[in-house]
Design an enzyme around this catalytic site. Sequence first.
Site, PDB file in Angstrom:
ATOM      1  N   HIS A 228     -21.423 -11.630  56.491  1.00  0.00           N
ATOM      2  CA  HIS A 228     -21.702 -11.807  55.062  1.00  0.00           C
ATOM      3  C   HIS A 228     -20.734 -10.944  54.253  1.00  0.00           C
ATOM      4  CE1 HIS A 228     -23.750  -8.037  56.057  1.00  0.00           C
ATOM      5  NE2 HIS A 228     -23.651  -7.720  54.776  1.00  0.00           N
ATOM      6  N   ASP A 230     -21.009  -8.442  50.658  1.00  0.00           N
ATOM      7  CA  ASP A 230     -22.051  -7.849  49.816  1.00  0.00           C
ATOM      8  C   ASP A 230     -21.888  -8.397  48.395  1.00  0.00           C
ATOM      9  OD1 ASP A 230     -22.764  -6.496  52.076  1.00  0.00           O
ATOM     10  OD2 ASP A 230     -22.025  -4.538  51.425  1.00  0.00           O
ATOM     11  N   HIS A 286     -18.271  -8.921  56.834  1.00  0.00           N
ATOM     12  CA  HIS A 286     -18.648  -7.975  57.884  1.00  0.00           C
ATOM     13  C   HIS A 286     -19.972  -8.386  58.508  1.00  0.00           C
ATOM     14  CE1 HIS A 286     -20.171  -6.529  53.992  1.00  0.00           C
ATOM     15  NE2 HIS A 286     -21.167  -5.961  54.651  1.00  0.00           N
ATOM     16  N   ARG A 296     -29.798   1.651  66.359  1.00  0.00           N
ATOM     17  CA  ARG A 296     -28.827   2.090  65.341  1.00  0.00           C
ATOM     18  C   ARG A 296     -29.492   2.063  63.967  1.00  0.00           C
ATOM     19  NH1 ARG A 296     -24.968  -1.036  62.398  1.00  0.00           N
ATOM     20  NH2 ARG A 296     -23.439   0.384  61.488  1.00  0.00           N
TER      21      ARG A 296
HETATM   22  C1  OGA Z   1     -25.497  -4.258  54.650  1.00  0.00           C
HETATM   23  C2  OGA Z   1     -24.617  -4.101  55.835  1.00  0.00           C
HETATM   24  C3  OGA Z   1     -24.075  -2.976  57.854  1.00  0.00           C
HETATM   25  C4  OGA Z   1     -24.622  -1.973  58.804  1.00  0.00           C
HETATM   26  O1  OGA Z   1     -26.534  -3.558  54.601  1.00  0.00           O
HETATM   27  O2  OGA Z   1     -25.124  -5.052  53.766  1.00  0.00           O
HETATM   28  O3  OGA Z   1     -23.645  -4.795  55.929  1.00  0.00           O
HETATM   29  O4  OGA Z   1     -23.824  -1.478  59.549  1.00  0.00           O
HETATM   30  N1  OGA Z   1     -24.934  -3.188  56.756  1.00  0.00           N
HETATM   31  O5  OGA Z   1     -25.821  -1.733  58.804  1.00  0.00           O
HETATM   32 NI    NI Z   2     -23.201  -5.742  54.084  1.00  0.00          NI
END
Ligand code: OGA
Ligand code: NI
Length: 366
Positions: A228, A230, A286, A296
């Site tokens: 996605h 942001d 990402h 995690r």
């Molecule tokens: C988000 C995101 C990535 C992560 O919260 O938008 O991409 O590593 N998080 O948690």
């Molecule tokens: Ni994100």
Amino acid sequence: MSSLVESVKPIPLDPYNSHIDLSSAQYVPDSHTWPTLNDSLSTESSSFKSVPVIDLDDPNVFKSLGNACEEWGMFHLTNHGVPISLLEAIDDQGGRLFSLPLEEKLKVAQGPDGLKGYGLKHIFCFFAKLLWYEGFAIVGSPMEHARQLWPQDYKQFCDVIEEYDKEMEKLAEKLMGLLLKYLDINKEDVKWLEPTGGEAKTGSSAALQMNYYPKCPDPNRAMGLGQHTDSCMLTILHQSNTTGLQLLRAEDPAWVPVPPLPGALLINVGDLLHILSNGRFQSPVHRAVVNQTRARFSMAYLWGPPEDVEISPFLKLVGPERPLLYGAVSWNEYLRIKENNFDNGLAAIRINIDDQNDGHDQPLTN
Ligand code: OGA
Ligand code: NI
């Protein structure tokens, strides 16, 4: 603030139905099985490069920030001024929250509007699969939820969140100021960045998203957070000490791992800043993958303008070389557009170059 919690549709949780407790799952159930992740976009790409590291104390930092936003849309930030003890406190509170039994967490489940509280997410309705993910969204004060989770001891959670929120706001505004300097835009020309005189320093708005990815018995078949971009202006991400985040390099193309850099914060451009910069800054695609041995945790601060303020490309960044790419859109409107065009929200609002040649006036409102 209403619909600022980003990206992916929440799944309304019904406390009376059983939910899978991912933390104790022995296998990946069909509901969570994604097409295999060993895609051709290998993380072992030969043209492997990594996300830049930028020192906020560097006197010419605005240039390196601007370059990183143009080339990557994402960078590690060192000397950011946020105390390490506060980042550790966030990790502790995240651990405390997500290690609660599922029934406890369901007490503060998000409603169908998905604004605040504990939730799972659908990556979007085109995929019927669930994510190997738990989240907790905070917009405004988390007090009500914290009281439900820890009736005797909710204050420490609220105090840490409040302090973190303040530090994040300060940092986001500083970064925005430096990026405007890079773009040669007068900060005074961005009305929503002006101090309001109220409790908030400026009119900006934000949401905090705590992300938790339990360890997974078969990580190649599950997805933490699907790919996605942001929607916000800027995201500040604190990753705990476990890898999982990956960025898609459009030009290679390859998934590049973005492991946490101890003590640093990770910044990424969101769609609204891409729009504001008339496409000069990239809003990077990402995702977060999961792993077999370690859970995690990450904390995302999603920052942007007041939700109803229309954002459109700076006129100064539009010219014969760079035609206007987008019309005006508010954060709220954009989130709605994105819900219906999930992985292509930007394409849905992009101005067709041919329309501009027809001499149509495009709305410009900054
Ligand atoms: C988000 C995101 C990535 C992560 O919260 O938008 O991409 O590593 N998080 O948690
Ligand atoms: Ni994100």
